[in-house]
Design an enzyme around this catalytic site. Structure first.
Site, PDB file in Angstrom:
ATOM      1  N   CYS A  69      67.572  40.852  36.812  1.00 38.67           N
ATOM      2  CA  CYS A  69      69.151  40.497  36.466  1.00 38.67           C
ATOM      3  C   CYS A  69      69.636  41.874  38.237  1.00 38.67           C
ATOM      4  CB  CYS A  69      69.587  42.113  36.045  1.00 38.67           C
ATOM      5  SG  CYS A  69      71.154  42.844  35.924  1.00 38.67           S
ATOM      6  N   CYS A  72      71.293  44.902  38.213  1.00 40.90           N
ATOM      7  CA  CYS A  72      70.529  45.759  37.504  1.00 40.90           C
ATOM      8  C   CYS A  72      69.828  46.402  38.741  1.00 40.90           C
ATOM      9  CB  CYS A  72      69.595  45.772  36.843  1.00 40.90           C
ATOM     10  SG  CYS A  72      69.915  45.289  34.894  1.00 40.90           S
TER      11      CYS A  72
END
Length: 147
Positions: A69, A72
């Protein structure tokens, strides 16, 4: 008489009773003798989640994330800096939703990153999406003010 706080050890999961005024004095675990606070987010797994996240008197902020991600990965340094500056007022932890899908499902994680603030093992506040440092501070301040 000081207020005693129950603090789970991030290394061996032993529950330690620490006077509240000593939290900032680098307390160590009575069992394994390692630091109760490292100034960095701890990694939560199935084997330590309940022992560390669901017990103790310190609030816990969990970053649910995944290695693939992009947001993230962008948010990770912001979260790590917050852990360095705000521990031991609260504990910071990261949970890899790919490696720990059962826990992610248990919390109904539908998007990542998602922050969940726990007090006494109960969810108090949730925030999806990556945050800037000021947004993270605002989220934490808001969560800490909730009962």
């Amino acid at each position: 008489m000081s207020d005693l706080m129950n603090i789970p050890c991030p290394h061996c999961s032993a529950l330690n009773r620490v006077p509240a005024e000593r939290l900032g004095q680098k307390p160590v675990c009575g069992r394994c003798k390692q630091a109760l606070f490292d100034g960095k987010p701890l990694t939560l797994t199935e084997s330590n989640f309940d022992a560390v996240a669901m017990r103790g008197d310190l609030p816990l902020l969990i970053d649910f994330w995944a290695p693939w991600c992009g947001p993230c990965r962008q948010f990770a340094p912001v979260f790590e800096q917050a852990a360095r500056s705000l521990e031991p007022q609260l504990r910071f932890a990261k949970l890899d939703t790919e490696a720990q899908p059962a826990i992610a499902n248990r919390f109904g994680i539908r998007s990542i990153p998602t922050l969940i603030f726990l007090k006494g093992g109960r969810e108090v506040l949730r925030q999806p999406g990556a945050l800037s440092p000021p947004q993270l501070k605002q989220f934490i301040d808001h969560a800490m003010g909730l009962g």
